[in-house]
Structure formats: structure tokens, C-alpha cells
Motif scaffolding. Structure first.
Motif, short mmCIF file in Angstrom:
data_model
loop_
_atom_site.label_atom_id
_atom_site.label_comp_id
_atom_site.label_asym_id
_atom_site.label_seq_id
_atom_site.Cartn_x
_atom_site.Cartn_y
_atom_site.Cartn_z
N ALA A 178 -1.99 -5.77 7.43
CA ALA A 178 -3.44 -5.65 6.96
C ALA A 178 -3.71 -4.62 6.22
O ALA A 178 -3.05 -3.43 6.30
CB ALA A 178 -4.86 -5.58 8.10
N PHE B 176 1.16 -0.96 -0.42
CA PHE B 176 -0.07 0.28 0.21
C PHE B 176 0.74 0.87 0.35
O PHE B 176 1.62 1.00 0.52
CB PHE B 176 -0.76 -0.18 1.31
N SER C 107 4.98 16.31 8.68
CA SER C 107 4.91 15.81 7.26
C SER C 107 3.05 15.61 7.05
O SER C 107 2.99 15.57 5.93
CB SER C 107 5.37 14.19 6.58
N THR D 18 -0.42 10.86 5.33
CA THR D 18 -2.25 10.48 5.64
C THR D 18 -2.41 9.29 6.82
O THR D 18 -1.49 9.17 7.45
CB THR D 18 -2.65 10.00 4.23
N GLY E 275 5.81 12.59 16.40
CA GLY E 275 5.98 13.51 15.65
C GLY E 275 6.74 14.54 17.05
O GLY E 275 7.78 14.50 17.85
N HIS F 144 13.87 15.32 17.56
CA HIS F 144 12.94 15.49 18.41
C HIS F 144 13.73 15.22 20.06
O HIS F 144 13.11 14.54 20.25
CB HIS F 144 11.48 14.34 18.55
N SER G 103 0.43 5.18 0.12
CA SER G 103 -0.83 6.55 0.55
C SER G 103 0.03 7.51 0.18
O SER G 103 0.24 8.07 -0.22
CB SER G 103 -1.38 6.66 1.92
N GLY H 144 -4.24 6.46 6.64
CA GLY H 144 -2.92 5.63 6.89
C GLY H 144 -1.97 5.18 7.10
O GLY H 144 -1.59 3.52 7.70
N TYR I 157 14.25 18.75 6.94
CA TYR I 157 14.81 17.87 6.11
C TYR I 157 15.04 17.61 5.10
O TYR I 157 15.68 17.32 4.21
CB TYR I 157 13.65 16.61 6.42
N ALA J 215 0.26 2.83 9.61
CA ALA J 215 1.30 2.05 9.60
C ALA J 215 1.83 2.65 10.24
O ALA J 215 2.98 1.46 9.88
CB ALA J 215 0.62 1.74 8.84
N GLY K 58 3.12 9.28 0.57
CA GLY K 58 4.27 8.92 0.08
C GLY K 58 5.43 9.26 1.16
O GLY K 58 7.12 9.85 0.61
N LYS L 188 9.53 22.77 9.68
CA LYS L 188 9.20 21.09 8.81
C LYS L 188 9.93 21.32 8.07
O LYS L 188 9.69 20.49 7.28
CB LYS L 188 7.73 21.82 9.11
N SER M 176 6.30 8.36 3.33
CA SER M 176 7.74 7.41 3.77
C SER M 176 9.49 7.86 4.09
O SER M 176 9.74 8.16 2.74
CB SER M 176 7.32 5.60 4.05
#
Ligand SMILES: Cc1cc2nc3c(=O)[nH]c(=O)nc-3n(C[C@H](O)[C@H](O)[C@H](O)COP(=O)(O)OP(=O)(O)OC[C@H]3O[C@@H](n4cnc5c(N)ncnc54)[C@H](O)[C@@H]3O)c2cc1C
Length: 450
Positions: A240, A56, A120, A125, A136, A417, A58, A127, A368, A131, A60, A365, A62
Motif C-alpha cells: 500500500a 515509491f 539516518s 522519512t 534504530g 546495534h 521517499s 513513509g 556507514y 515501510a 532514498g 552516525k 534504504s
């Protein structure tokens, strides 16, 4: 019966989804965009039948390639964007494709927001946040996805749909997936009956630890269905499909002040951390000298950063939040007193001014992408993400700087952090050449951190 969506093998469609925010690049054989849960069930059945991996993707965003695949990639951002505010914003039911910013925009009029607050948030998202068990800048481990999730609806590879928001969810799981249910019960008993295993799990998950599956759920929850839902959190799409989630939200405090504590060195900044954390700041974002230099080049960088004549300086971006103006004023005064005792390298002020605060956060923010963008031509920016107890961060950062020197990684960057002992660092590497240096560094780094 819903049929699986058509697989698109068009080269442009495949390249468009191939990347995420990491340095990996896997080109999928095919992509698809399921429109609803039933279509995902059909895709999973087809993938199982054809023994073809399904990944999956979402938002993107990561950082470790977990949203990429060389097999079939399902875009689950486009069609799953429902947001339903419940109980005057105290809870929210969300589809996995909604971005954090969209969900928070729905919650704002109730002065509530989601707990996880990754930098981010504009693109990531629900999802992906579930996952990856996203946290944060302020969330830490108290308001991350794992802790603020109330119930989860998810689809197992077998096609079984589990919804822990429904009454009798556990009995249904036992009926429909008896082996899985029994296996989870066995694992729960195993760790609960082993005091040393339970101790180690508690110790590891007292930190902002997202390594592997969240096996603390075996101790934290009492039914296999709840354990499974919380194992899905942080499972990077391997257990899942997250179909829908209900979160408990957190209040937005009305009064906020932000400031930049500038210290002469990274060592001074990390040494100050236990006091800074003890002062109860909502955030303490660390930026080392190279981060500050790059941040100064960002459009809209605040005067607090532009005014530093960066040598070996480091800074902590701190924030206080309160419901009452007087409480915030007191906290800000206490912050000024603390800062005075730290041997600052630049004047310090906690500001409530909206544009100044926004400029500080926008710069943080954007760090990176900016730091990675400033890498030498032809090199790849490799991001690592480590966590240690706060009192150990000073020694860890010193150790990392020693490793950068020993392995010849010039211009490496440390930021992150710090309030939670969680820092990122970036190395610039020429990946086409020998991997020996990176491997040796990684071994040493693992030794240092673990
Ligand atoms: C600039 C920047 C700052 C960041 N800051 C933070 C931070 O402060 N804290 C933090 O925790 N992270 C941070 N991240 C990492 C990342 O943004 C988050 O972890 C985010 O939650 C990923 O969400 P996404 O929608 O982009 O997910 P993706 O990258 O698309 O996917 C993430 C994982 O989730 C899986 N997945 C996606 N949707 C589903 C679904 N519906 N069901 C099952 N699995 C699914 C994917 O297979 C993948 O394994 C940052 C990233 C960037 C680029």
C-alpha cells in the motif's frame, strides 16, 4: 476525478532518483511526483491498467534497493510533509514525506520524540520508516515503527483508502474489500489455531526481525483492518501507499550521559554484551577495530576515539538516560563500576558534556558512509544486516570473522546495534567479476545466522 501526474522521462530526472544508499542501481523508465493522495490513487489505477510496476521512493536512504525501480518511480517525499502535533506532543500525525528530524523538531518543545531512531534520521522519512519498520540505536523492538504506530491511513493498489484512525474502519474494509477482509480473517484463524506456528512467529519476532512481512500482526491484532495496517509496516511499499500516520511518541529524558567502553578485541566486546545489556543502557553501539580506524579519520571525531591506539580493539558506545539528575549520577557510577570489571583497554568515563556527546554520536552516525567510502578503488561495499539473540552475538561475530578469512574478504567491518543482537557488516567485492565467492559466503553466512 484527479488525473495521474505526468510521467517524466527526462534522463536527468531519472538518474537523480535512480540510487538509494545501497549498492544497487536501477534506472527508472519514468519518474513522477504526485502532489496528494488522490494523485497516488490515480497513479495506482493507471499502473494497474497498464500492468506497469510502480515503486515509491521517499528519503532514498534504504540499504537494500527497495526504493529503486526499472519501471515507474514515484517520489513521495516532496509533497507529503505535514506534521500535526496532538495532545501536547503525546501523539503526532505525520505525512510520509516528513523527515524524522523535522518531526522530532516539532516535538522537542514538548520534550517528546518519535520512537524509531535510525542513524539516518536527518534524511529518512516517515513513509520509509513505516515501510521498512525502522528501529534504530535505542528503539529496539519496543519503540520501533510497528510498536509506536497508533493508526495508519493507506491506499491499496485497488485505490481503496483505509484509515484505521476512523471509527468503523474494519466494517468499511469488509464492505469495500470483502475478499481481502475474508482472506485476512482466514490467515488470523490459521495461525491462532496452530500452536506451533504461533510459537515460531513469536520466537522470530522477539528479535529485531524485519525479514518478509510482519506476520506477527496476525497474532497481535484483532481486526483485519488493524492486521493489514501492521502488515503495511515493514512491507517496503509492496502492499500500500502510506498516506498519513499517527504515532504515539516517547518522552525525551532530560539527563543523558554517554561513554565509550573500549575493549582489547571484538571477542571481548561481544562477550561483555550480556552484562552491558543487563546494566540497562539505552544504547550499546558496537564498533570493531576497522570501524574505529575509519572513525578516527572523520572530522570532529571525539577524543575518546582519537585516543585509542587501534590494534584489534573494539568499542561499545553506551548511553544512560534519566528524568532526574541523581538517578543519572547513580546509573553513571554503576556504569563505571561495571566497566572496571570488564578489563578495559582505555580509560572510561560517562560524560554529560553536550559537545563531547554530540561528537561521539555524529561519528557513530557517519560510520556507514565513512566505512563504505574507505573501500578499495573499484570495489563495491556490500552491507549485510543480521540479528541473533544477544548471548549468541559473540559466537556469531567469531563465526563471521572466520568466514571473512575463509572467503578472503580482507578489511571487512562489523558494527551496529549490539544491544539488540543486531549488527551490520560490510564486505568489499568486485562485482564485475565472478559472483561465486559472494554466493559461497552468503550460503555460509545464512547457515551461521539462521
Ligand atoms: C547511514 C544510514 C543509517 C541507517 N540506520 C538505520 C537504523 O539505525 N535503523 C534502521 O531501521 N534503518 C536504518 N537505515 C535504513 C534506512 O535509513 C531506514 O530504513 C529509513 O527508514 C528509510 O527511509 P527513507 O525515507 O529513506 O525510505 P526510502 O529508502 O525512500 O524507501 C524505503 C521503502 O519504503 C517504501 N516507501 C517509501 N515511502 C512510502 C510510502 N509513502 N508508502 C509506502 N511505501 C513507501 C519504498 O518503496 C521503499 O521500499 C540507515 C540508512 C543509512 C543510509
Amino acid at each position: 476525478m484527479t488525473v495521474a501526474p505526468l510521467l517524466d522521462t527526462d534522463v536527468v530526472a531519472r538518474h537523480a532518483l535512480a540510487h538509494d544508499a545501497s549498492h544497487y542501481l536501477l534506472l527508472p523508465e519514468a519518474v513522477a511526483s504526485p502532489t496528494d493522495e488522490a494523485a497516488v490513487v490515480a497513479m495506482l489505477a493507471e499502473a494497474t491498467r497498464a500492468r506497469r510496476p510502480l515503486t515509491f521512493r521517499s528519503g532514498g536512504t534504504s540499504l537494500s534497493g527497495q526504493g529503486q525501480s526499472e519501471s515507474v518511480l514515484a517520489d513521495v517525499r516532496t509533497h507529503f510533509r505535514r506534521v500535526e502535533v496532538l495532545d501536547r506532543g503525546e501523539r503526532v500525525r505525520v505525512g510520509p514525506g516528513a523527515t524524522l528530524r523535522q518531526v522530532n523538531a516539532h516535538l522537542l518543545r514538548h520534550m517528546r520524540r518519535l520512537g524509531p531512531d535510525p542513524a539516518s534520521e536527518v534524511a529518512c522519512t516517515i513513509g520509509g520508516v513505516i515501510a521498512n519498520n525502522s528501529s534504530g540505536m535505542a528503539a529496539g523492538i519496543a519503540e520501533n515503527s510497528y510498536r509506536t504506530l497508533e493508526s495508519l491511513r493507506f491506499v491499496l493498489p485497488s485505490g481503496t483508502v483505509v484509515d484505521t484512525g476512523l471509527e468503523g474502519a474494519d466494517a468499511r474494509l469488509r464492505r469495500e474489500e470483502p475478499e481481502l477482509h475474508e482472506g485476512l480473517l482466514r490467515l488470523m484463524r490459521q495461525v491462532r489455531d496452530d500452536a506451533e506456528a504461533a510459537r515460531v512467529i513469536r520466537e522470530r519476532f522477539a528479535l529485531k526481525n524485519t525479514m518478509g512481512y510482519g506476520i506477527n500482526s496476525l497474532l497481535d491484532f484483532d481486526t483485519p483492518a488493524e492486521v493489514l495496517a501492521h502488515l503495511v509496516v515493514g512491507s517496503e511499499g509492496t502492499l500500500a501507499f502510506v498516506s498519513s500516520a499517527v504515532f504515539r511518541t516517547v518522552p525525551i529524558q532530560k539527563h543523558i550521559s554517554t561513554g565509550l567502553i573500549v575493549l582489547p578485541s571484538l571477542q571481548a566486546a561481544t562477550a561483555a554484551l550480556p552484562d552491558v545489556v543487563g546494566a540497562g543502557f539505552a544504547t550499546a553501539e558496537l564498533m570493531d577495530a576497522r570501524s574505529l580506524t575509519v572513525a578516527q579519520q572523520l572530522a570532529g571525531a571525539p577524543q575518546e576515539i582519537l585516543g585509542i591506539e587501534v590494534d584489534s580493539h573494539a568499542a561499545l558506545l553506551v548511553e544512560h538516560r534519566a528524568d532526574e539528575e541523581e538517578t543519572l549520577a547513580q546509573k553513571s557510577a554503576d556504569a563505571a563500576a561495571l566497566a572496571d570489571s570488564l578489563g578495559l583497554a582505555a580509560p572510561f568515563e560517562m560524560t554529560t558534556d553536550g559537545p563531547r556527546r554530540t561528537a561521539m554520536w555524529t561519528t557513530r552516525k557517519g560510520l556507514y558512509a565513512a566505512v563504505a567510502g574507505a573501500r578499495p578503488a573499484g570495489s563495491t561495499a556490500l552491507l549485510e544486516d543480521v540479528v541473533v539473540p544477544v548471548p549468541e552475538l559473540e559466537a556469531t561475530c567469531q563465526g563471521l570473522q572466520g568466514l571473512f578469512d575463509r572467503h578472503g574478504y580482507d578489511e571487512s567491518v562489523i558494527f551496529g546495534h549490539a544491544k539488540d543482537g543486531n549488527i551490520h557488516f560490510l564486505l568489499n567485492e568486485r562485482l564485475g567479476e565472478s559472483q561465486a565467492r559472494l554466493e559461497a559466503f552468503t550460503e555460509d553466512m545464512a547457515e551461521l545466522v539462521l
